[in-house]
Write an enzyme that holds these catalytic residues in place. Structure first.
Site, PDB file in Angstrom:
ATOM      1  N   GLN A   1      -8.343   5.525   6.570  1.00 53.96           N
ATOM      2  CA  GLN A   1      -7.396   6.621   6.786  1.00 53.96           C
ATOM      3  C   GLN A   1      -7.850   7.632   7.857  1.00 53.96           C
ATOM      4  O   GLN A   1      -7.052   8.077   8.669  1.00 53.96           O
ATOM      5  CB  GLN A   1      -7.172   7.362   5.461  1.00 53.96           C
ATOM      6  CG  GLN A   1      -5.739   7.357   5.055  1.00 53.96           C
ATOM      7  CD  GLN A   1      -5.487   8.090   3.738  1.00 53.96           C
ATOM      8  OE1 GLN A   1      -6.360   8.722   3.163  1.00 53.96           O
ATOM      9  NE2 GLN A   1      -4.275   7.994   3.261  1.00 53.96           N
TER      10      GLN A   1
ATOM     11  N   GLY B   1       7.414   5.534   6.402  1.00 51.65           N
ATOM     12  CA  GLY B   1       7.160   5.979   5.029  1.00 51.65           C
ATOM     13  C   GLY B   1       7.012   7.483   4.928  1.00 51.65           C
ATOM     14  O   GLY B   1       7.848   8.242   5.423  1.00 51.65           O
ATOM     15  N   GLU B   2       5.932   7.915   4.296  1.00 57.07           N
ATOM     16  CA  GLU B   2       5.731   9.350   4.114  1.00 57.07           C
ATOM     17  C   GLU B   2       4.409   9.836   4.721  1.00 57.07           C
ATOM     18  O   GLU B   2       4.373  10.787   5.496  1.00 57.07           O
ATOM     19  CB  GLU B   2       5.775   9.711   2.622  1.00 57.07           C
ATOM     20  CG  GLU B   2       5.608  11.205   2.396  1.00 57.07           C
ATOM     21  CD  GLU B   2       5.886  11.638   0.970  1.00 57.07           C
ATOM     22  OE1 GLU B   2       6.807  11.088   0.339  1.00 57.07           O
ATOM     23  OE2 GLU B   2       5.182  12.543   0.488  1.00 57.07           O
TER      24      GLU B   2
ATOM     25  N   ASP C   1       2.570   4.495  -1.145  1.00 59.62           N
ATOM     26  CA  ASP C   1       2.230   5.635  -1.997  1.00 59.62           C
ATOM     27  C   ASP C   1       0.737   5.873  -2.183  1.00 59.62           C
ATOM     28  O   ASP C   1       0.331   7.006  -2.397  1.00 59.62           O
ATOM     29  CB  ASP C   1       2.904   5.541  -3.372  1.00 59.62           C
ATOM     30  CG  ASP C   1       4.418   5.494  -3.244  1.00 59.62           C
ATOM     31  OD1 ASP C   1       4.940   5.906  -2.206  1.00 59.62           O
ATOM     32  OD2 ASP C   1       5.081   5.046  -4.185  1.00 59.62           O
TER      33      ASP C   1
ATOM     34  N   TYR D   1       0.827  -1.208   0.000  1.00 64.65           N
ATOM     35  CA  TYR D   1       0.000   0.000   0.000  1.00 64.65           C
ATOM     36  C   TYR D   1       0.855   1.249   0.000  1.00 64.65           C
ATOM     37  O   TYR D   1       0.423   2.310   0.327  1.00 64.65           O
ATOM     38  CB  TYR D   1      -1.020   0.020   1.146  1.00 64.65           C
ATOM     39  CG  TYR D   1      -0.509  -0.568   2.421  1.00 64.65           C
ATOM     40  CD1 TYR D   1      -0.633  -1.924   2.646  1.00 64.65           C
ATOM     41  CD2 TYR D   1       0.131   0.211   3.354  1.00 64.65           C
ATOM     42  CE1 TYR D   1      -0.136  -2.492   3.798  1.00 64.65           C
ATOM     43  CE2 TYR D   1       0.632  -0.361   4.509  1.00 64.65           C
ATOM     44  CZ  TYR D   1       0.484  -1.716   4.711  1.00 64.65           C
ATOM     45  OH  TYR D   1       0.977  -2.269   5.841  1.00 64.65           O
TER      46      TYR D   1
HETATM   47  O1  TRH Z   1       2.788   2.702   2.836  1.00 66.67           O
HETATM   48  P1  TRH Z   1       4.019   3.226   3.375  1.00 66.67           P
HETATM   49  O2  TRH Z   1       5.009   2.253   3.793  1.00 66.67           O
HETATM   50  O3  TRH Z   1       4.447   4.240   2.269  1.00 66.67           O
HETATM   51  C1  TRH Z   1       5.654   4.279   1.737  1.00 66.67           C
HETATM   52  C2  TRH Z   1       6.072   5.705   1.474  1.00 66.67           C
HETATM   53  O4  TRH Z   1       5.200   6.415   0.680  1.00 66.67           O
HETATM   54  C3  TRH Z   1       7.418   5.613   0.906  1.00 66.67           C
HETATM   55  O5  TRH Z   1       7.899   6.891   0.588  1.00 66.67           O
HETATM   56  C4  TRH Z   1       7.342   4.719  -0.314  1.00 66.67           C
HETATM   57  O6  TRH Z   1       8.398   4.744  -1.060  1.00 66.67           O
HETATM   58  C5  TRH Z   1       6.931   3.337   0.134  1.00 66.67           C
HETATM   59  O7  TRH Z   1       5.649   3.465   0.617  1.00 66.67           O
HETATM   60  C6  TRH Z   1       6.905   2.299  -0.934  1.00 66.67           C
HETATM   61  O8  TRH Z   1       3.761   4.210   4.615  1.00 66.67           O
HETATM   62  P2  TRH Z   1       2.870   5.537   4.591  1.00 66.67           P
HETATM   63  O9  TRH Z   1       3.370   6.496   3.579  1.00 66.67           O
HETATM   64  O10 TRH Z   1       2.776   5.999   5.956  1.00 66.67           O
HETATM   65  O11 TRH Z   1       1.429   5.064   4.096  1.00 66.67           O
HETATM   66  C7  TRH Z   1       0.608   4.243   4.856  1.00 66.67           C
HETATM   67  C8  TRH Z   1      -0.820   4.698   4.723  1.00 66.67           C
HETATM   68  O12 TRH Z   1      -1.665   3.784   5.387  1.00 66.67           O
HETATM   69  C9  TRH Z   1      -1.079   6.059   5.333  1.00 66.67           C
HETATM   70  O13 TRH Z   1      -1.926   6.804   4.472  1.00 66.67           O
HETATM   71  C10 TRH Z   1      -1.829   5.754   6.608  1.00 66.67           C
HETATM   72  C11 TRH Z   1      -2.570   4.522   6.188  1.00 66.67           C
HETATM   73  N1  TRH Z   1      -3.036   3.654   7.272  1.00 66.67           N
HETATM   74  C12 TRH Z   1      -4.401   3.503   7.426  1.00 66.67           C
HETATM   75  O14 TRH Z   1      -5.191   4.132   6.712  1.00 66.67           O
HETATM   76  N2  TRH Z   1      -4.839   2.657   8.402  1.00 66.67           N
HETATM   77  C13 TRH Z   1      -4.018   1.989   9.232  1.00 66.67           C
HETATM   78  O15 TRH Z   1      -4.493   1.227  10.103  1.00 66.67           O
HETATM   79  C14 TRH Z   1      -2.611   2.191   9.066  1.00 66.67           C
HETATM   80  C15 TRH Z   1      -1.636   1.492   9.973  1.00 66.67           C
HETATM   81  C16 TRH Z   1      -2.149   3.020   8.073  1.00 66.67           C
END
Ligand code: TRH
Length: 386
Positions: free
Chosen positions: A265, A282-283, A23, A21
């Protein structure tokens, strides 16, 4: 903004999902904000709807096209396909340098005026982004120009994603203990778990989770650690003595572990607002932790040649100059410290500095808000290009 009031501005956002998931979190948030706050007609092209559904449970993973939260979601299942100029949006964003379908680019070149084309880059605190933000890249063959747009932490970048009503929503929630209690109860927490120091934990698999848990187990104050299902599963399994499924929990000394369902989210924001400390990665979750106004620890996405350690240090230099315990624990959490880790000592120092971190979080938010929000900054810049 782009057309005389007859129709809303159309925007296409192309997102490839990496690592389940990756990006999509950023793209989904940006798409919703552009639609909700700016009335933009957004089409979000996503290659992996199953991963997308984790943060947007109402998604139909079999639909080629659907509307969710006012955003048109299209399953991006092929690089083929013929497009006409009429199919092309006024603003086209490729997220993180993804290649968009060649047929779409050809159609972009047929448009008059031609669309504004962005490569929206990843967030980093490194200084070089200031020199690259808004730079152009002309297409080698077609009459098209792409612009780089960088999120960031300074006035010479695009700023951070933040919704106009986020601060008000957060403050209302955080000043209402009953709302917090009701939310955490809905996630399955008991009254004593809610009363303890609460920590959310979202990290990549290589984080030293077992070492941190051992430090918390022997800590002087009870800790409730909330872990979304699928995160740190191996370590959790051994601490839980069974599968790390949502609803599972176990207590060892001062530490209670609880596995949470992966929440949509908006609920994830509420989780960050509810906890005393958030481990994020991540970001997107990293930025949301900053807007939560609570202490946090960032697990940065790993890159080749330890490039991510440079990025981590650049951020810590900006954020944690007066918070040495935060910098120290963050370096160890990311495997970027020179010395071996003493987790009980790292945690004791971090814990003692948490009140200062909380105060710093508020000041940082004001500094970041002064940059304007990324979606607004992007649209303002786009308007100068037509
Ligand atoms: O998914 P990620 O590991 O994202 C990353 C970054 O974008 C990174 O730069 C990229 O290169 C890599 O992916 C491949 O972590 P991130 O960015 O925090 O995204 C997770 C999303 O999941 C964020 O929008 C929050 C959401 N989330 C939920 O909606 N519910 C949940 O229970 C959890 C734990 C997260």
């Amino acid at each position: 903004m782009f057309s005389p009031s007859t129709r809303p501005t159309r925007l296409a956002l192309f997102c490839r999902v990496v690592d389940n998931y990756g990006d999509i979190g950023i793209c989904w948030r940006l798409a919703r904000q552009l639609q909700r706050e700016h009335g933009i007609d957004v089409t979000l092209w996503v290659d992996d709807l199953v991963s997308f559904r984790r943060i947007c449970p109402e998604l139909d993973v079999l639909a080629a096209q659907q509307t969710r939260a006012g955003v048109t979601v299209r399953h991006w299942d092929s690089m083929d396909g013929a497009f006409s100029a009429g199919d092309v949006a006024d603003i086209v964003i490729e997220f993180f340098a993804v290649d968009i379908p060649p047929g779409y680019i050809e159609a972009m070149a047929q448009c008059e005026p031609r669309p504004v084309w962005f490569n929206l880059e990843g967030l980093t605190a490194e200084e070089w982004v200031e020199g690259c933000h808004c730079l152009t890249s002309p297409h080698p063959r077609l009459r098209l120009i792409k612009h780089f747009f960088f999120p960031g932490f300074t006035a010479k970048t695009g700023g951070l994603l933040v919704e106009a009503d986020l601060a008000a929503q957060r403050l209302a929630f955080q000043s209402d203990p009953a709302a917090r209690s009701a939310f955490l109860t809905r996630l399955g927490l008991s009254a004593s778990e809610i009363a303890a120091r609460t920590v959310s934990l979202f990290c990549y698999p290589h984080a030293p989770v077992a070492e941190l848990f051992a430090a918390w187990q022997h800590a002087s104050e009870p800790v409730t650690c909330l872990v979304p299902e699928g995160v740190a599963s191996d370590v959790l399994q051994s601490w839980l003595g069974g599968a790390a499924l949502a609803g599972a929990s176990a207590t060892h000394g001062a530490l209670t572990l609880r596995v949470l369902p992966f929440v949509p989210q908006d609920d994830y924001d509420r989780l960050l607002w509810s906890c005393d400390l958030n481990f994020v990665r991540g970001e997107d979750s990293f930025v949301r932790a900053q807007w939560a106004g609570r202490p946090f620890v960032w697990h940065i996405y790993p890159q080749d040649e330890q490039l991510h350690h440079k990025k981590l240090r650049a951020f810590l230099q900006r954020y944690a100059g007066d918070l040495p315990a935060l910098a120290e624990l963050s370096l160890h959490w990311n495997g970027a410290a020179a010395q071996p880790a003493d987790w009980p000592a790292l945690w004791a120092a971090y814990s003692a500095q948490m009140p200062a971190m909380r105060a710093h979080a508020g000041a940082w938010q004001q500094q970041m808000l002064a940059l304007g929000d990324l979606a607004g900054n992007l649209l303002r810049f786009a308007a100068t290009l037509r």
